[in-house]
Write a protein that holds these residues in place. Sequence first.
Motif, mmCIF file in Angstrom:
data_model
loop_
_atom_site.group_PDB
_atom_site.id
_atom_site.type_symbol
_atom_site.label_atom_id
_atom_site.label_comp_id
_atom_site.label_asym_id
_atom_site.label_seq_id
_atom_site.Cartn_x
_atom_site.Cartn_y
_atom_site.Cartn_z
ATOM 1 N N GLY A 84 0.821 -1.202 0.000
ATOM 2 C CA GLY A 84 0.000 0.000 0.000
ATOM 3 C C GLY A 84 0.851 1.246 0.000
ATOM 4 N N ASP A 85 0.278 2.328 -0.476
ATOM 5 C CA ASP A 85 0.970 3.609 -0.529
ATOM 6 C C ASP A 85 0.675 4.412 0.720
ATOM 7 N N GLY A 86 1.659 5.189 1.146
ATOM 8 C CA GLY A 86 1.481 6.026 2.316
ATOM 9 C C GLY A 86 2.262 7.314 2.181
ATOM 10 N N VAL A 87 2.204 8.115 3.215
ATOM 11 C CA VAL A 87 2.977 9.352 3.274
ATOM 12 C C VAL A 87 3.681 9.410 4.615
ATOM 13 N N GLN A 88 4.816 10.067 4.594
ATOM 14 C CA GLN A 88 5.570 10.334 5.818
ATOM 15 C C GLN A 88 5.465 11.825 6.110
ATOM 16 N N LEU A 89 5.048 12.148 7.323
ATOM 17 C CA LEU A 89 4.833 13.537 7.709
ATOM 18 C C LEU A 89 5.827 13.941 8.796
ATOM 19 N N LEU A 90 6.251 15.177 8.734
ATOM 20 C CA LEU A 90 7.248 15.690 9.669
ATOM 21 C C LEU A 90 6.704 16.956 10.320
ATOM 22 N N ALA A 91 6.872 17.070 11.633
ATOM 23 C CA ALA A 91 6.396 18.252 12.350
ATOM 24 C C ALA A 91 7.185 19.487 11.940
ATOM 25 N N THR A 92 6.483 20.599 11.784
ATOM 26 C CA THR A 92 7.109 21.883 11.508
ATOM 27 C C THR A 92 6.995 22.757 12.761
ATOM 28 N N ASP A 93 7.486 23.971 12.667
ATOM 29 C CA ASP A 93 7.376 24.902 13.789
ATOM 30 C C ASP A 93 5.922 25.263 14.084
ATOM 31 N N ARG A 94 5.014 24.991 13.149
ATOM 32 C CA ARG A 94 3.597 25.291 13.374
ATOM 33 C C ARG A 94 2.924 24.290 14.311
ATOM 34 N N PHE A 95 3.572 23.152 14.533
ATOM 35 C CA PHE A 95 2.977 22.127 15.387
ATOM 36 C C PHE A 95 3.096 22.566 16.848
ATOM 37 N N GLU A 96 1.960 22.928 17.432
ATOM 38 C CA GLU A 96 1.925 23.393 18.812
ATOM 39 C C GLU A 96 1.620 22.217 19.732
ATOM 40 N N THR A 97 2.535 21.938 20.649
ATOM 41 C CA THR A 97 2.365 20.816 21.565
ATOM 42 C C THR A 97 1.950 21.329 22.934
ATOM 43 N N ALA A 98 1.351 20.439 23.716
ATOM 44 C CA ALA A 98 0.909 20.805 25.053
ATOM 45 C C ALA A 98 0.617 19.543 25.852
ATOM 46 N N LEU A 179 -4.252 14.324 22.118
ATOM 47 C CA LEU A 179 -3.279 13.255 22.374
ATOM 48 C C LEU A 179 -2.059 13.398 21.464
ATOM 49 N N VAL A 180 -2.275 13.736 20.191
ATOM 50 C CA VAL A 180 -1.144 13.974 19.294
ATOM 51 C C VAL A 180 -0.280 15.112 19.835
ATOM 52 N N GLN A 181 -0.906 16.171 20.305
ATOM 53 C CA GLN A 181 -0.153 17.291 20.857
ATOM 54 C C GLN A 181 0.588 16.888 22.131
ATOM 55 N N ALA A 182 -0.024 16.040 22.959
ATOM 56 C CA ALA A 182 0.610 15.626 24.204
ATOM 57 C C ALA A 182 1.781 14.681 23.949
ATOM 58 N N VAL A 183 1.596 13.724 23.039
ATOM 59 C CA VAL A 183 2.705 12.833 22.689
ATOM 60 C C VAL A 183 3.837 13.647 22.070
ATOM 61 N N GLY A 184 3.476 14.586 21.185
ATOM 62 C CA GLY A 184 4.473 15.457 20.592
ATOM 63 C C GLY A 184 5.209 16.290 21.626
ATOM 64 N N HIS A 185 4.492 16.704 22.683
ATOM 65 C CA HIS A 185 5.125 17.472 23.765
ATOM 66 C C HIS A 185 6.219 16.644 24.434
ATOM 67 N N ASN A 186 5.941 15.369 24.709
ATOM 68 C CA ASN A 186 6.934 14.497 25.322
ATOM 69 C C ASN A 186 8.140 14.293 24.414
ATOM 70 N N ILE A 187 7.874 14.163 23.119
ATOM 71 C CA ILE A 187 8.964 13.951 22.158
ATOM 72 C C ILE A 187 9.868 15.172 22.120
ATOM 73 N N ARG A 188 9.276 16.338 22.011
ATOM 74 C CA ARG A 188 10.071 17.563 21.957
ATOM 75 C C ARG A 188 10.814 17.821 23.266
ATOM 76 N N ALA A 189 10.245 17.384 24.379
ATOM 77 C CA ALA A 189 10.920 17.552 25.665
ATOM 78 C C ALA A 189 12.224 16.761 25.717
ATOM 79 N N ARG A 190 12.324 15.715 24.919
ATOM 80 C CA ARG A 190 13.565 14.935 24.828
ATOM 81 C C ARG A 190 14.519 15.526 23.800
ATOM 82 N N GLY A 191 14.111 16.590 23.134
ATOM 83 C CA GLY A 191 14.948 17.191 22.101
ATOM 84 C C GLY A 191 14.829 16.506 20.761
ATOM 85 N N GLU A 192 13.746 15.733 20.563
ATOM 86 C CA GLU A 192 13.533 15.025 19.313
ATOM 87 C C GLU A 192 12.421 15.685 18.502
#
Length: 234
Positions: A84-98, A179-192
């Motif tokens: 199957g076909d898919g896409v890979q997405l990458l967070a930009t500076d617009r992604f606001e986490t909390a 939940l996406v914002q919260a998981v993203g918050h944890n990821i960014r807190a690790r510097g990733e």
Amino acid sequence: MTPDASILDNPAWAALNGPQQGLAEVHGQARRYPVDVSPFVGVPLRPDSDVWADLRALVGAGASMVMIGNGVAVPAGWTVEFSGDGVQLLATDRFETAPYGEAVVLGDEDAEEMLDLTARTKPGPFLPRTHVMGTYLGVRREGRLVAMAGERLRPPGFAEISAVCTDPDFRGQGFGTRLVQAVGHNIRARGETPMMHAAASNENAIRLYRSLGFEIRREVSFFAARAPSAEGAL
């Protein structure tokens, strides 16, 4: 410092040789997660016949595996069971986490409920111990797990947000977004940097993730293949 995104061209291989090497089962140039954690395998880009032989020895005769592999030619003897076909997405500076105060960390004691929720909502492969790949967060209503999201592949400098799902009876309340914002918050807190994969046909999910601040980095392909069962088939 922003990590080199080219490593995402082969994310499972990078993860199994990097932050998740403690989960890796290894044979030669082939890597895989334990069979109750994830069906994904990792091999070098453009695997040759030796790599395919290593992979067959690793997964076992007649066993299946899943690969993210643009342009990978499956050799004779292997049976493609799904592609199957898919896409890979990458967070930009617009992604606001909390952080999300209602979210709870899910673990071993929640595995049965996580499997039930993902079986009903089908966000992608989820197995009895997929939750050990990273932090998974969930929302409960009257004790019932009604939404979840967590981390799956972890190439160096990145972490994939995955298994984003909500019980059909509780959709439309913003659980997935928070939940996406919260998981993203944890990821960014690790510097990733957060990243994601989605089926190309899942236009609603892609639209949501782009509205949250993700952008499509590249198109990808997913396929499941079964190893040859007969000796000498390679």
